[in-house]
Design an enzyme around this catalytic site. Structure first.
Site, PDB file in Angstrom:
ATOM      1  NE  ARG A 110      -1.991  -1.492   3.622  1.00 25.06           N
ATOM      2  CZ  ARG A 110      -2.478  -1.579   4.860  1.00 25.06           C
ATOM      3  NH1 ARG A 110      -3.738  -1.299   5.095  1.00 25.06           N
ATOM      4  NH2 ARG A 110      -1.693  -1.948   5.850  1.00 25.06           N
TER       5      ARG A 110
ATOM      6  CG  ASP B   6       1.600   6.451   3.300  1.00 23.66           C
ATOM      7  OD1 ASP B   6       0.839   5.527   3.662  1.00 23.66           O
ATOM      8  OD2 ASP B   6       2.715   6.655   3.805  1.00 23.66           O
TER       9      ASP B   6
ATOM     10  NE  ARG C 176       5.985  10.917   3.299  1.00 26.75           N
ATOM     11  CZ  ARG C 176       4.722  11.201   3.645  1.00 26.75           C
ATOM     12  NH1 ARG C 176       3.766  10.276   3.509  1.00 26.75           N
ATOM     13  NH2 ARG C 176       4.415  12.384   4.123  1.00 26.75           N
TER      14      ARG C 176
END
Length: 261
Positions: A55, A57, A202
């Site tokens: 998945r 974001d 990130r």
């Protein structure tokens, strides 16, 4: 029932991430999964549910997300590709479709996943392609960033680089490689691991940038890893610079070379 794997490319800027937020077949907030399943269901004339490799974001892009689905509807691979893409918004396209064996699973069959983070490192903000990079105006020491990042290679507890909202049962991941290199005005951070935690890439980037600016020594990243404290690590880098390059599968599944070991 036949099982198919798809390679899907998307610009994540218009979406709230990959994962469908409403029940199958029910309209809801726009996610990539919702858009893809709506298109596939139109082609099949029945509900199609998908499972993805990993998945992403909100705001994160994908060069080759891999999904699989099962159906008893008879369509050839070209029909799935062209039919679904014709019903998708311009920011999403199905690049390929391959029939796969019943034991193929987009998530569990993957042996690795790969991301690239792009930083435009120059004094002036971007006008073109700004949705695919993060801008950093201060000069970055790429060699220092690369050296610092090597402390992350291997199997570790990455608690310092996971969001507090991460739902993974544990923070141990095998980070197989990470490189930091410059291409003209861009700095590329390429990361490969068996799997990733929520915001892991990130947060790693957000901790490498202070090293690149000279605000922290390269050894700081190793200290963060050992300390396992998210509160003292760098900030979460923006999603715009992050692209999911794709998963990696054993060659026995017969998928395209770009996602095969």
């Amino acid at each position: 029932m036949a099982r198919f794997a798809l390679g899907v490319e998307y610009d994540g800027g218009d979406f709230l991430g990959w994962q469908r937020l409403s029940k199958p077949g029910v309209a809801g907030d726009e996610t990539v999964q919702q858009a893809l399943e709506t298109a596939l269901s139109f082609v099949a004339n029945t509900q199609i549910d998908t499972i993805c490799a990993g998945r992403t974001d909100a705001g994160v892009h994908a060069a080759c997300q891999v999904v699989h689905f099962e159906t008893d509807v008879q369509r050839d691979p070209r029909g799935w590709v062209l039919g679904a893409t014709s019903r998708l918004p311009p920011s999403v396209s199905v690049r390929w479709c391959v029939p796969v064996a019943d034991d193929f699973h987009a998530r569990f069959s993957a042996v690795a996943r790969r991301y690239r983070y792009r930083i435009l490192n120059r004094a002036v903000r971007p006008a073109l392609g700004r949705q695919y990079v993060t801008w950093e105006r201060l000069p970055l020491d790429v060699a220092a960033m690369h050296a610092a990042a090597q402390a992350l290679v291997g199997e570790h507890d990455f608690s310092a680089f996971r969001t507090v909202h991460c739902q993974a049962p544990h923070a141990r991941r095998d980070l197989q490689s990470i490189t930091v290199e410059r291409s003209a005005d861009e700095v590329w951070i390429d990361v490969r691991a068996n799997a990733f935690l929520h915001h892991m890439v990130r947060n790693i980037v957000g901790s490498l940038i202070p090293v690149g600016r000279g605000e922290q020594p390269p050894a700081w990243v190793a200290e963060l890893l050992a300390g396992r404290d998210r509160n003292v690590a760098g900030p979460t880098a923006p999603p715009t610079g992050l692209c999911f390059l794709g998963p990696v599968y054993p060659g026995l599944f017969g998928l395209p070379d770009e996602v095969s070991a």
